[in-house]
Design an enzyme around this catalytic site. Structure first.
Site, PDB file in Angstrom:
ATOM      1  N   ARG A  37      -1.148  12.828  22.066  1.00 54.05           N
ATOM      2  CA  ARG A  37      -1.471  11.814  23.059  1.00 54.05           C
ATOM      3  C   ARG A  37      -1.571  12.411  24.464  1.00 54.05           C
ATOM      4  NH1 ARG A  37       2.009   6.718  20.638  1.00 54.05           N
ATOM      5  NH2 ARG A  37       0.214   5.720  19.640  1.00 54.05           N
ATOM      6  N   LYS A 199       3.775  -1.225   4.184  1.00 55.38           N
ATOM      7  CA  LYS A 199       3.807  -2.659   3.878  1.00 55.38           C
ATOM      8  C   LYS A 199       2.434  -3.323   3.869  1.00 55.38           C
ATOM      9  CE  LYS A 199       8.002  -4.351   6.003  1.00 55.38           C
ATOM     10  NZ  LYS A 199       8.318  -4.814   7.374  1.00 55.38           N
ATOM     11  N   GLY A 347      -0.509   5.735  13.634  1.00 54.33           N
ATOM     12  CA  GLY A 347       0.351   6.797  14.133  1.00 54.33           C
ATOM     13  C   GLY A 347       0.773   7.755  13.036  1.00 54.33           C
ATOM     14  N   GLY A 371      -1.559   0.441  16.241  1.00 53.66           N
ATOM     15  CA  GLY A 371      -1.577  -1.019  16.349  1.00 53.66           C
ATOM     16  C   GLY A 371      -2.833  -1.512  17.041  1.00 53.66           C
TER      17      GLY A 371
HETATM   18  P1  ADP Z   1       0.405   4.179   9.988  1.00 56.69           P
HETATM   19  O1  ADP Z   1       1.424   4.472  11.067  1.00 56.69           O
HETATM   20  O2  ADP Z   1      -0.546   5.327   9.772  1.00 56.69           O
HETATM   21  O3  ADP Z   1      -0.289   2.864  10.228  1.00 56.69           O
HETATM   22  P2  ADP Z   1       2.414   3.013   8.287  1.00 56.69           P
HETATM   23  O4  ADP Z   1       3.355   2.965   9.448  1.00 56.69           O
HETATM   24  O5  ADP Z   1       1.877   1.742   7.782  1.00 56.69           O
HETATM   25  O6  ADP Z   1       1.193   4.025   8.615  1.00 56.69           O
HETATM   26  O7  ADP Z   1       3.128   3.701   7.046  1.00 56.69           O
HETATM   27  C1  ADP Z   1       3.667   4.994   7.106  1.00 56.69           C
HETATM   28  C2  ADP Z   1       4.855   5.120   6.206  1.00 56.69           C
HETATM   29  O8  ADP Z   1       4.590   4.670   4.894  1.00 56.69           O
HETATM   30  C3  ADP Z   1       5.262   6.567   6.083  1.00 56.69           C
HETATM   31  O9  ADP Z   1       6.510   6.750   6.724  1.00 56.69           O
HETATM   32  C4  ADP Z   1       5.373   6.793   4.576  1.00 56.69           C
HETATM   33  O10 ADP Z   1       6.511   7.523   4.195  1.00 56.69           O
HETATM   34  C5  ADP Z   1       5.435   5.388   4.036  1.00 56.69           C
HETATM   35  N1  ADP Z   1       4.989   5.304   2.628  1.00 56.69           N
HETATM   36  C6  ADP Z   1       3.825   5.707   2.119  1.00 56.69           C
HETATM   37  N2  ADP Z   1       3.782   5.526   0.794  1.00 56.69           N
HETATM   38  C7  ADP Z   1       4.978   4.991   0.453  1.00 56.69           C
HETATM   39  C8  ADP Z   1       5.564   4.591  -0.800  1.00 56.69           C
HETATM   40  N3  ADP Z   1       4.886   4.715  -1.941  1.00 56.69           N
HETATM   41  N4  ADP Z   1       6.806   4.090  -0.747  1.00 56.69           N
HETATM   42  C9  ADP Z   1       7.482   3.984   0.399  1.00 56.69           C
HETATM   43  N5  ADP Z   1       6.991   4.343   1.602  1.00 56.69           N
HETATM   44  C10 ADP Z   1       5.757   4.841   1.618  1.00 56.69           C
HETATM   45 MG    MG Z   2       3.417   3.728  11.400  1.00 57.85          MG
END
Ligand code: ADP
Ligand code: MG
Length: 393
Positions: A37, A199, A347, A371
Site C-alpha cells: 500500500r 465466509k 487483502g 472491502g
Molecule cells: P480476502 O481478504 O482476500 O477478501 P477473506 O478475508 O475473505 O479474503 O478470507 C481469507 C481467509 O480465509 C484466510 O485467512 C484463509 O485462511 C481463510 N480460509 C480459506 N479457506 C479456508 C477454509 N477452507 N477453512 C477455513 N478458512 C479458510
Molecule cells: Mg480478508
C-alpha cells in the site's frame, strides 16, 4: 471526478495539498511485513511534489480507538515512504500544526484515527475535524483522495474534507475505479470470477451482484462448504454457515457456479495435522476441508485458461499454512498464465500473491482495497467516490 492531472495543470508552486492515502500496512512490531500500500501511494505524492506542491499526507493505521498510542504510530511508515520517494518525510502530530513547510516537502500526519472524530457517527464531529485538516492547507489549498482502501468509509479525512476543499481523485483511486468499472460495465468474455475466503456471508452481496454478469463463478475456500452442504453433502468439521444454506441452494440454480470436486481435509486446524485428499462429497466425519484438491485446481485452471476477464477474491484454502496453500497457488498460477484481463481484490488474496512469491506483474491489477472493491462490484455507492463528483469547485 476531477483528476490529479487537472490539479497539476492549475499550477501548484506555493500551494499546500492534503492527500488522503491508504497506508494501513501489516506490521510485526515496527517492521512492515508488506509495503504494497505504501508503494501504491507513491505515484500521486511524487507527482505533487514534482509539481512543487507542499504535500500533507493523512492516513490511518489499524484501530487505535480514537486515542494516540505508540503501537499505532505511522513512524515506520514515514521512514519507508521516505525511502520510496527518495526524500525525507516529516512525521507530525495533528494538534501540533505544521511550521516551516517548504515547496516539495512531504509531511505525514500521524494516524488520523488517533482523533475520535475521524470515524464519528455524528456529522458535526467529523465536519469539525475536516475543517481542521482543510485549514492546514491555508490559502488556495486542495485535497487529493488517493486512499482507495477507505473510499467506502464515510470518515472525516475521506468524505467530509471534500466539502471544505476542492477535491481531486489521485492516480491510485482513478486507476482502481477504471479497472472495476471495466469489470462491471463491459467485461471481455468469458468473464470468470473466482471466489474464496472464509465466509459466504461476507461475499453474498458480491455473489448476487456478479452472478448475472459472469459466465462462470468458481468457488473455493471455506465458503465452498456451505455450497456443498446446499447440494446435500456432509462437510464434516469444515466451515459451515447453516443459515446461508438455503440462499446457496438458490444461487446454485443459476447453473454458473462451479464447486471443487475434491478437497484437502485435515483432522485439526494446524500445519502438522494429518491430511487426506478426498472427494468433495465424501468429507469424513470430524475432518475439516482446508483447501481445494488437485483435481479441482486442474478444473478451475481449465476454466480460467479460457477466460478473457478474471476477477479473483479470497484464497482457495488456508494458504497461511504450507500444507493448505497449493489450491491458492494453483489458481493464482493459472491466472498469471492466462491472457485474460485479471484483477485481484481482497487483502488476503493480495497478501497470498506476495507470500507465495507469485509475480505481481502477472496480474493486470491488484487492488489495494478489499472491502472497497467488493462494495464497488456490488454496485453500492461509495461515499468517498460520490463526494468527489459533488465536491466544491
Ligand atoms: P480476502 O481478504 O482476500 O477478501 P477473506 O478475508 O475473505 O479474503 O478470507 C481469507 C481467509 O480465509 C484466510 O485467512 C484463509 O485462511 C481463510 N480460509 C480459506 N479457506 C479456508 C477454509 N477452507 N477453512 C477455513 N478458512 C479458510
Ligand atoms: Mg480478508
Amino acid at each position: 471526478m476531477r483528476t490529479l492531472d487537472q490539479l497539476v495543470d492549475e499550477g501548484l508552486a506555493g500551494r499546500t495539498v492534503l492527500v488522503r492515502s491508504d497506508l494501513n500496512v501489516p506490521l510485526d512490531g515496527d517492521r512492515i511485513t508488506d509495503d504494497g500500500r505504501i508503494r501504491a501511494s507513491v505515484p500521486t505524492i511524487a507527482t505533487l511534489t514534482a509539481a512543487g506542491a507542499r504535500v500533507i499526507v493523512t492516513a490511518h493505521l489499524g484501530r487505535p480507538d480514537g486515542k494516540p498510542s505508540p503501537e499505532f504510530s505511522l513512524e515506520p511508515v514515514a521512514a519507508r515512504l521516505g525511502e520510496l520517494l527518495g526524500r525525507p518525510v516529516r512525521l507530525e502530530q495533528l494538534g501540533d500544526g505544521i511550521s516551516g513547510h517548504t515547496d516539495g516537502e512531504v509531511v505525514l500526519l500521524d494516524n488520523i484515527r488517533f482523533d475520535p472524530r475521524e470515524t464519528a457517527k455524528d456529522d458535526a464531529e467529523r465536519a469539525g475535524l475536516a475543517r481542521e485538516l482543510a485549514a492546514l492547507t491555508g490559502e488556495n489549498g486542495a485535497v487529493v483522495s488517493d486512499g482507495f482502501g477507505v473510499v467506502h468509509r464515510k470518515q472525516a479525512s475521506v468524505y467530509d474534507v471534500a466539502h471544505d476543499l476542492p477535491a481531486y481523485a489521485g492516480r491510485l483511486v482513478a486507476d482502481e475505479v477504471a479497472v472495476l468499472r471495466r469489470l462491471t460495465e463491459d467485461p471481455d468474455r468469458p468473464f470468470v470470477v473466482v471466489l474464496g475466503g472464509s465466509k459466504v456471508s461476507d461475499k453474498l452481496g458480491v455473489i448476487e451482484a456478479l452472478l448475472p454478469k459472469v459466465d462462470s463463478l468458481l468457488v473455493g475456500g471455506g465458503m465452498c462448504f456451505t455450497f456443498l452442504a446446499a447440494q446435500g453433502h456432509d462437510v464434516g468439521a469444515s466451515l459451515l454457515e447453516t443459515d446461508q444454506i438455503a440462499t446457496c441452494r438458490t444461487l446454485l440454480e443459476s447453473g454458473k457456479i462451479v464447486l471443487p470436486s475434491d478437497v484437502v481435509v485435515a483432522d485439526e486446524f494446524a500445519a502438522h495435522a494429518a491430511i487426506r485428499v478426498v472427494s468433495a462429497d465424501a468429507v469424513p466425519d470430524g475432518w475439516m476441508g482446508l483447501d481445494i484438491g488437485p483435481a479441482s485446481v486442474r478444473a478451475f485452471a481449465t476454466v480460467i485458461s479460457g477466460a478473457a476477464s478474471v476477477f479473483w477474491n479470497g484464497p482457495m484454502g488456508v494458504f497461511e499454512m504450507v500444507p493448505f496453500a497449493e489450491g491458492t497457488r494453483g489458481v493464482a498460477q493459472a491466472i498469471v498464465g492466462s491472457d485474460a484481463f485479471s484483477v485481484v481484490g481482497g487483502g488476503d488474496s493480495a497478501a497470498a500473491v506476495r507470500l507465495l512469491g507469485l509475480p505481481e506483474d502477472g496480474f493486470s491489477h491488484i487492488s489495494t482495497g478489499g472491502g472497497a472493491s467488493l462494495e464497488y462490484l456490488e454496485g453500492k455507492q461509495l461515499p468517498g467516490l460520490a463526494v468527489l463528483d459533488g465536491s466544491r469547485s
